[in-house]
Scaffold this active site. Structure first.
Site, PDB file in Angstrom:
ATOM      1  N   GLY A 169     -26.247  -3.356 -12.348  1.00 14.52           N
ATOM      2  CA  GLY A 169     -25.637  -3.445 -11.058  1.00 14.52           C
ATOM      3  C   GLY A 169     -25.998  -4.532 -10.315  1.00 14.52           C
ATOM      4  O   GLY A 169     -25.936  -5.812 -10.697  1.00 14.52           O
ATOM      5  N   GLY A 170     -26.076  -4.248  -8.955  1.00 14.95           N
ATOM      6  CA  GLY A 170     -26.470  -5.340  -8.044  1.00 14.95           C
ATOM      7  C   GLY A 170     -27.571  -6.045  -8.636  1.00 14.95           C
ATOM      8  O   GLY A 170     -27.935  -7.099  -8.029  1.00 14.95           O
ATOM      9  N   GLY A 403     -14.925 -38.644 -26.388  1.00 19.14           N
ATOM     10  CA  GLY A 403     -15.022 -38.201 -24.918  1.00 19.14           C
ATOM     11  C   GLY A 403     -16.478 -37.825 -24.651  1.00 19.14           C
ATOM     12  O   GLY A 403     -16.741 -38.042 -23.438  1.00 19.14           O
ATOM     13  N   ALA A 404     -17.111 -37.645 -25.583  1.00 20.54           N
ATOM     14  CA  ALA A 404     -18.515 -37.343 -25.339  1.00 20.54           C
ATOM     15  C   ALA A 404     -19.360 -38.339 -24.691  1.00 20.54           C
ATOM     16  O   ALA A 404     -20.429 -38.404 -24.075  1.00 20.54           O
ATOM     17  CB  ALA A 404     -19.287 -36.684 -26.807  1.00 20.54           C
TER      18      ALA A 404
HETATM   19  C1  HXC Z   1     -30.959   6.332  -7.485  1.00 18.47           C
HETATM   20  C2  HXC Z   1     -31.896   5.848  -9.752  1.00 18.47           C
HETATM   21  C3  HXC Z   1     -31.034   4.792 -10.175  1.00 18.47           C
HETATM   22  C4  HXC Z   1     -29.859   4.529  -8.889  1.00 18.47           C
HETATM   23  C5  HXC Z   1     -32.364   4.810 -11.549  1.00 18.47           C
HETATM   24  N1  HXC Z   1     -32.843   5.910 -10.696  1.00 18.47           N
HETATM   25  N2  HXC Z   1     -31.349   4.078 -11.154  1.00 18.47           N
HETATM   26  N3  HXC Z   1     -31.775   6.477  -8.599  1.00 18.47           N
HETATM   27  N4  HXC Z   1     -30.037   5.163  -7.885  1.00 18.47           N
HETATM   28  N5  HXC Z   1     -29.062   3.335  -9.044  1.00 18.47           N
HETATM   29  C6  HXC Z   1     -33.899   6.696 -10.943  1.00 18.47           C
HETATM   30  C7  HXC Z   1     -33.558   7.850 -11.864  1.00 18.47           C
HETATM   31  O1  HXC Z   1     -32.945   8.991 -11.504  1.00 18.47           O
HETATM   32  C8  HXC Z   1     -35.004   8.216 -12.302  1.00 18.47           C
HETATM   33  O2  HXC Z   1     -35.413   9.153 -11.342  1.00 18.47           O
HETATM   34  C9  HXC Z   1     -35.964   7.136 -12.311  1.00 18.47           C
HETATM   35  O3  HXC Z   1     -34.849   6.071 -11.285  1.00 18.47           O
HETATM   36  C10 HXC Z   1     -36.095   6.305 -13.592  1.00 18.47           C
HETATM   37  O4  HXC Z   1     -34.731   6.070 -14.188  1.00 18.47           O
HETATM   38  P1  HXC Z   1     -34.504   6.357 -15.699  1.00 18.47           P
HETATM   39  O5  HXC Z   1     -33.048   6.458 -16.090  1.00 18.47           O
HETATM   40  O6  HXC Z   1     -35.527   7.508 -15.931  1.00 18.47           O
HETATM   41  O7  HXC Z   1     -35.085   4.984 -16.318  1.00 18.47           O
HETATM   42  P2  HXC Z   1     -34.861   4.375 -17.625  1.00 18.47           P
HETATM   43  O8  HXC Z   1     -34.271   5.554 -18.745  1.00 18.47           O
HETATM   44  O9  HXC Z   1     -35.931   3.251 -17.752  1.00 18.47           O
HETATM   45  O10 HXC Z   1     -33.435   3.579 -17.386  1.00 18.47           O
HETATM   46  C11 HXC Z   1     -33.312   2.592 -16.590  1.00 18.47           C
HETATM   47  C12 HXC Z   1     -31.695   2.452 -15.955  1.00 18.47           C
HETATM   48  C13 HXC Z   1     -31.024   3.722 -15.758  1.00 18.47           C
HETATM   49  C14 HXC Z   1     -31.130   1.548 -17.346  1.00 18.47           C
HETATM   50  C15 HXC Z   1     -31.823   1.302 -14.946  1.00 18.47           C
HETATM   51  O11 HXC Z   1     -31.944   4.378 -14.712  1.00 18.47           O
HETATM   52  C16 HXC Z   1     -29.654   3.471 -15.230  1.00 18.47           C
HETATM   53  O12 HXC Z   1     -28.623   3.212 -16.014  1.00 18.47           O
HETATM   54  N6  HXC Z   1     -29.530   3.729 -13.997  1.00 18.47           N
HETATM   55  C17 HXC Z   1     -28.177   3.502 -13.131  1.00 18.47           C
HETATM   56  C18 HXC Z   1     -27.749   2.162 -13.145  1.00 18.47           C
HETATM   57  C19 HXC Z   1     -26.650   2.212 -12.430  1.00 18.47           C
HETATM   58  O13 HXC Z   1     -25.379   2.368 -12.710  1.00 18.47           O
HETATM   59  N7  HXC Z   1     -26.757   1.668 -11.058  1.00 18.47           N
HETATM   60  C20 HXC Z   1     -25.586   1.708 -10.073  1.00 18.47           C
HETATM   61  C21 HXC Z   1     -25.053   0.128 -10.357  1.00 18.47           C
HETATM   62  S1  HXC Z   1     -23.815  -0.031  -9.134  1.00 18.47           S
HETATM   63  P3  HXC Z   1     -36.773  10.276 -11.777  1.00 18.47           P
HETATM   64  O14 HXC Z   1     -36.584  10.945 -10.436  1.00 18.47           O
HETATM   65  O15 HXC Z   1     -35.913  11.010 -12.847  1.00 18.47           O
HETATM   66  O16 HXC Z   1     -37.693   9.716 -12.096  1.00 18.47           O
HETATM   67  C22 HXC Z   1     -24.309  -1.258  -8.259  1.00 18.47           C
HETATM   68  C23 HXC Z   1     -23.345  -1.820  -7.175  1.00 18.47           C
HETATM   69  C24 HXC Z   1     -23.481  -3.397  -7.045  1.00 18.47           C
HETATM   70  O17 HXC Z   1     -25.516  -1.871  -8.331  1.00 18.47           O
HETATM   71  C25 HXC Z   1     -22.303  -4.036  -6.737  1.00 18.47           C
HETATM   72  C26 HXC Z   1     -22.293  -5.160  -8.284  1.00 18.47           C
HETATM   73  C27 HXC Z   1     -21.281  -6.135  -7.955  1.00 18.47           C
END
Ligand code: HXC
Length: 513
Positions: A169-170, A403-404
């Site tokens: 994401g961000g 052109g290159a």
């Molecule tokens: C809160 C989060 C989190 C998030 C991970 N965690 N991402 N908590 N907000 N965005 C927490 C998990 O719950 C977990 O907590 C710990 O971090 C580790 O995550 P895991 O999933 O166990 O780790 P891993 O298997 O290594 O996977 C990492 C990951 C996955 C690929 C990053 O966590 C993931 O897909 N997270 C969500 C990504 C996402 O969709 N983010 C929001 C994007 S929107 P515990 O307590 O279990 O240890 C965004 C908007 C911005 O960012 C705008 C863009 C233009």
């Protein structure tokens, strides 16, 4: 390096005596350093001043009241790398996945504002799951604050992003707005949405590595500019990159001491083969010309038909853009044009003179290229060179076709000095293709078309397969011997040292994006 390793072991031993051991061990078990260890390796010893270590988030939603951790998952502050000031943030994946919300964002924003006001590079050590889901919209607001500042800072201070873990994401969009992205093999990933979301939405089964691992982004997407086998190697690479760039857009990059000597480089004499269709490695030309061991290639595994990177010439930092005849004959395609354009714009923004080595048979023909926009994308490179005001020099080693020729820093688009080796061929196209088109009727009507084609090809080659026609028009300033290249480049860049050129007054141009 050995000392550093021992220091790291001591640091780890100490941290185990304190609290938070489980979190640190979890990070180490994944083969990753902690956020604090990364900063320790990056900065000069004792130079780090932390800011906002006591900041906490203010949310009580979804159990966050039980997870208030000092610093809110990011370490921010300033220090020096080889004596030069930098601002750095390091996200801590052990705290809520390094996710970003209001307080975490405020810390980074404060740092970015300081970096801008004081004109020093901003380094992001990213290790974050993106917007903190529990805090909702304030997480998005926090990212928007950062994105906005990334863009305001673009071209003002260098912004470097090191990806140290899984980022989503961000946490990938902010790096995408910065100048260079570096990734660690096997432990860092970048994606807008992770494999689980991909599976839900598109039913595709893909691993994190395939979707957004270092190799994927180095070769397929081109999102990352540099990859390293481990975090220590990445941090060393980061320091090296910093050594080629200035603190901000008003300064020059640091120079190394240099005492001139015999600059003749005989090694350059025999690199270009006699047969114009035989490939050779342009990196040998680059290495043969620049200061010893000074080439720092970026985007190495992406669009290998184009080479870009930093180097030193007589101790001064320069940016090199070169065609690579050893890969797809050095042809310009969509990815090569994008790669070259982005690098040219970085160098121009930060006062790094540009050196171009040219051997290019033209743009790559075909439906794939046309349908995917070679017109718009090729124009990016043309645009980037045309608006660059830093000292610009071109050396044509062999082909400069069609052109290159125009695009690759020709005299007409503002290059300051254009050299050609005697092996240069500056023409609309290769002699055979040209003869087949303009002498089509003669060839068809001839008693022996093959002999006629060979004759006409030789006639065209005699006229254009050399640098002299272009030199007689002033398109080439001098035809030079390969072995003289280094000394003439040193002299020419010295001559251009005080170049000052203004673009016409405008709000901004409209680059063909
Ligand atoms: C809160 C989060 C989190 C998030 C991970 N965690 N991402 N908590 N907000 N965005 C927490 C998990 O719950 C977990 O907590 C710990 O971090 C580790 O995550 P895991 O999933 O166990 O780790 P891993 O298997 O290594 O996977 C990492 C990951 C996955 C690929 C990053 O966590 C993931 O897909 N997270 C969500 C990504 C996402 O969709 N983010 C929001 C994007 S929107 P515990 O307590 O279990 O240890 C965004 C908007 C911005 O960012 C705008 C863009 C233009």
């Amino acid at each position: 390096m050995q000392d550093k390793r021992q220091e790291l072991l001591d640091l780890r031993a100490k941290s185990k005596e304190g609290g938070g051991i489980k979190r640190i061990e979890a990070q180490h078990a994944k083969g990753k350093l902690t956020a604090r260890e990364r900063i320790f390796f990056l900065l000069d010893e004792g130079s780090f001043q932390e800011m906002g270590a006591l900041v906490q988030h203010r949310s009580n939603l979804f159990g966050l009241d039980q997870q208030k951790i000092l610093g809110d998952g990011v370490i921010t502050g300033y220090g020096t790398v080889n004596g030069r000031l930098i601002y750095v943030f390091a996200q801590d994946f052990t705290v809520l996945g390094g996710s970003l919300a209001e307080a975490h964002a405020e810390k980074i924003v404060k740092l970015m504002d300081l970096a801008m006001k004081n004109g020093a590079p901003l380094i992001g050590l990213n290790d974050s799951g993106g917007a903190r889901i529990q805090e909702g919209v304030v997480s998005l607001g926090g990212y928007s604050d950062i994105f906005y500042r990334n863009v305001q800072a673009s071209g003002v201070i260098p912004q470097l992003s090191a990806m140290m873990g899984p980022c989503a994401g961000g946490a990938v969009y902010s790096p995408a707005l910065t100048d260079f992205i570096m990734m660690v093999e096997d432990t860092s990933y970048m994606f807008v949405t992770g494999p689980n979301v991909v599976k839900t939405v598109t039913h595709e089964e893909v691993t994190a590595e395939e979707l957004g691992g270092a190799n994927t982004h180095a070769t397929k997407s081109g999102v990352t500019h540099l990859t390293y086998p481990n975090e220590i190697a990445l941090i060393e690479g980061l320091k090296k990159l910093l050594s080629y760039v200035p603190q901000n857009c008003d300064e020059d990059a640091p120079s190394l001491p240099y005492s001139g000597g015999d600059e003749t480089r005989m090694v350059l004499k025999d690199i270009v083969p006699d047969n114009a269709n035989q490939p050779y490695d342009m990196k040998e030309v680059i290495e043969g010309t620049i200061d010893d061991n000074s080439f720092f290639e970026v985007h190495k595994d992406f669009a290998e038909n184009m080479i870009v990177g930093f180097a030193r010439l007589a101790g001064k930092s320069i940016g090199i853009v070169a065609n690579q005849p050893a890969y797809l004959a050095g042809v310009l395609d969509i990815q090569a044009s994008q790669k070259g354009a982005r690098f040219v714009r970085f160098c121009d923004a930060f006062n790094i003179p540009l050196l171009v080595f040219e051997d290019v048979p033209g743009f790559l023909p075909g439906t794939d290229q046309e349908w995917n926009g070679i017109i718009t994308n090729g124009a990016k490179l043309l645009y980037a060179f045309s608006e660059a005001t830093v000292p610009r020099i071109t050396v044509i080693t062999r082909k400069a076709y069609g052109g290159a020729y125009c695009v690759m820093n020709s005299k007409q688009i503002g290059a300051d000095m254009n050299f050609a080796w005697p092996s240069a061929e500056i023409a609309v196209m290769g002699a055979k293709g040209a003869a087949e088109i303009i002498f089509k009727r003669d060839i068809q009507g001839a008693k022996d078309p093959a002999v006629e084609l060979a004759e006409k090809e030789a006639e065209y080659a005699e006229e254009f397969a050399n640098p002299y026609k272009a030199a007689s028009r002033g398109y080439i300033d001098e035809v030079i011997l390969p072995e003289e290249t280094r000394s003439l480049l040193i002299r020419a860049f010295k001559m251009l040292e005080n170049k000052a050129q203004q673009l016409p007054k405008k709000k901004h141009g409209n680059m063909p994006l």
